[in-house]
Design an enzyme around this catalytic site. Sequence first.
Site, PDB file in Angstrom:
ATOM      1  N   ARG A  24       0.828  -1.213   0.000  1.00 62.97           N
ATOM      2  CA  ARG A  24       0.000   0.000   0.000  1.00 62.97           C
ATOM      3  C   ARG A  24       0.859   1.259   0.000  1.00 62.97           C
ATOM      4  NH1 ARG A  24      -3.437  -0.897   5.111  1.00 62.97           N
ATOM      5  NH2 ARG A  24      -1.402  -1.680   5.687  1.00 62.97           N
ATOM      6  N   ASN A  42      -6.036  -2.911   2.049  1.00 66.05           N
ATOM      7  CA  ASN A  42      -5.998  -4.363   2.180  1.00 66.05           C
ATOM      8  C   ASN A  42      -7.421  -4.884   2.309  1.00 66.05           C
ATOM      9  OD1 ASN A  42      -3.200  -4.549   2.172  1.00 66.05           O
ATOM     10  ND2 ASN A  42      -3.014  -4.618   4.392  1.00 66.05           N
TER      11      ASN A  42
END
Length: 99
Positions: A24, A42
């Site tokens: 990320r 996520n």
Amino acid sequence: MSTARPLKSVDYEVFGRVQGVCFRMYTEDEARKIGVVGWVKNTSKGTVTGQVQGPEEKVNSMKSWLSKIGSPSSRIDRTNFSNEKTISKLEYSNFSIRY
């Protein structure tokens, strides 16, 4: 007045070893370098999902990065893209990590 380049929006989901490998953070950094907006997060099933918006060529660059590169420790098995469409204006002002 110059003709504006068309803006694109696309949703994505990345499969493979993409959690616990700073995916990320690297996605956020890459999006800002390329100049696209949107988000990344996520999922509970071990994938990373999100949305990218921006000029078509920049969205295509980000799609390529999400499909082939990712974070240094990641392993991308496949990336699914969906809801790709032309938009009249950006829905986000930056690229962010969602939790």
